[in-house]
Design an enzyme around this catalytic site. Structure first.
Site, mmCIF file in Angstrom:
data_model
loop_
_atom_site.group_PDB
_atom_site.id
_atom_site.type_symbol
_atom_site.label_atom_id
_atom_site.label_comp_id
_atom_site.label_asym_id
_atom_site.label_seq_id
_atom_site.Cartn_x
_atom_site.Cartn_y
_atom_site.Cartn_z
ATOM 1 N N ASP A 13 144.668 155.510 91.621
ATOM 2 C CA ASP A 13 144.741 154.851 92.909
ATOM 3 C C ASP A 13 143.654 153.771 92.933
ATOM 4 O OD1 ASP A 13 145.646 154.489 95.590
ATOM 5 O OD2 ASP A 13 143.900 155.600 96.294
ATOM 6 N N ASP A 15 141.977 152.078 96.289
ATOM 7 C CA ASP A 15 140.964 152.287 97.322
ATOM 8 C C ASP A 15 140.469 153.724 97.295
ATOM 9 O OD1 ASP A 15 141.015 149.661 98.517
ATOM 10 O OD2 ASP A 15 142.987 150.173 99.301
#
Length: 259
Positions: A13, A15
Site C-alpha cells: 500500500d 499511504d
C-alpha cells in the site's frame, strides 16, 4: 507450521506504508531501492482514485521515493480494467477526478450523462450536490452502479473527510441499489495486480497498514500479508478482527533485509 514458497513479488500500500502526510516513512526508500536493484517485481497499490500513476509518481518523487509509473496500481485502473472486461467500449457517468476519467478514456469509454451503461463513483475533493443527484437519478433508472473503493473516510490535515464509501452510501440509501466496489478489500483488484506482475499469489506478499482493506484483500487473494504499524491500524486493534496478518512489524524498515 505452513511451509511457504519463497517471496518472488511484493505489493505494498502507499499511504501509511511508504508515506505519511506527504513525508517518507523511514526505510521505504531503502526497501524500494533494494527491490529495484535485485529486479524483484513490485507494485504500489492505492485505493485513491484521484491521481493518475504519472501524478502519483511525481508526488512520490517529491518525498524522495522513486517509483516507476508502471509500478503503480490504483483503484481507478482496476475499475477501468473491470469495465473493459465486462462491457468494452461502453459509456459511464463519472463522479471523480483525473485518475478515474483518464483511466476510462484510455480504455475507450465515453463519459456522458445521457443513458450511460454505468454510474462510476470515485473519490474527489469537490463532491457536488448536483452530480450526486444526477448519479442517484441514473441509478434509479437502471444504470449499473460501480464504485472505485469502499473507504468511508480519507485523511486531511484538518481531520477526516468523506470519501467514496460515504457518498456511495448516500446514493444507495436514496435508490436502494448498492454499488459493486472494485478496490481493496475486493480480491478482484489484487488478482488484476497479480496478472499485471505475472506473479502467483503463493509467492507474493502484500504489505499494508489497514486490516479492513490491505490485509483482508491480500488474505482473500491467497497472499501472505504483513501489517505495518506506521499507518491506520494500531496493534491493540488487531484482535478485533476475525483474521490475522501473517506478520506484524513496526514499519517497512523491518522488511529491508528480507529482500
Amino acid at each position: 507450521m505452513v511451509e511457504h514458497k519463497p517471496i518472488e513479488c511484493w505489493m505494498t500500500d502507499m499511504d501509511g506504508v511508504l508515506v505519511r502526510e506527504g513525508n517518507i516513512i523511514p526505510g521505504a526508500d531503502t526497501l524500494l531501492s533494494r527491490l529495484r536493484d535485485k529486479d524483484v517485481p513490485f507494485l504500489v497499490l492505492t485505493n485513491n482514485s484521484i491521481h493518475t500513476p504519472r501524478d502519483l509518481r511525481y508526488r512520490l518523487q517529491a518525498t524522495g521515493l522513486d517509483v516507476p509509473e508502471d509500478a503503480i496500481w490504483t483503484s481507478a485502473l482496476a475499475t477501468a480494467a473491470f469495465l473493459n472486461e465486462q462491457r468494452p467500449q461502453g459509456s459511464a457517468y463519472v463522479i471523480g477526478e483525473a485518475g478515474l476519467t483518464t483511466a476510462l478514456h484510455d480504455i475507450g469509454y465515453v463519459i456522458t450523462d445521457r443513458n450511460p451503461d454505468y454510474v462510476v463513483l470515485g473519490e474527489t475533493r469537490t463532491y457536488s450536490f448536483s452530480s450526486i443527484a444526477t448519479a442517484m437519478r441514473l441509478v434509479e433508472r437502471g444504470c449499473r452502479f460501480v464504485a472505485t473503493n469502499p473507504d468511508a473516510t480519507g485523511p486531511s490535515p484538518e481531520g477526516i473527510l468523506p470519501a467514496t464509501g460515504s457518498v456511495a452510501a448516500m446514493i444507495s440509501k436514496a435508490t436502494g441499489v448498492d454499488p459493486y466496489f472494485i478496490g481493496k478489500p475486493n480480491p478482484l483488484m489484487m488478482r488484476a495486480a497479480l496478472n499485471r506482475l505475472g506473479s502467483h499469489s503463493e509467492s507474493t506478499v502484500m504489505v499494508g497498514d489497514r486490516m479492513d482493506t490491505d490485509i483482508l484483500a491480500g488474505l482473500e487473494a491467497g497472499m501472505r500479508t504483513v501489517l505495518v504499524l506506521s499507518g491506520i491500524t494500531r496493534e491493540s486493534e488487531i484482535d478485533r478482527f476475525p483474521f490475522r496478518p501473517t506478520r506484524v512489524v513496526s514499519s517497512v524498515a523491518d522488511l529491508v533485509d528480507e529482500v
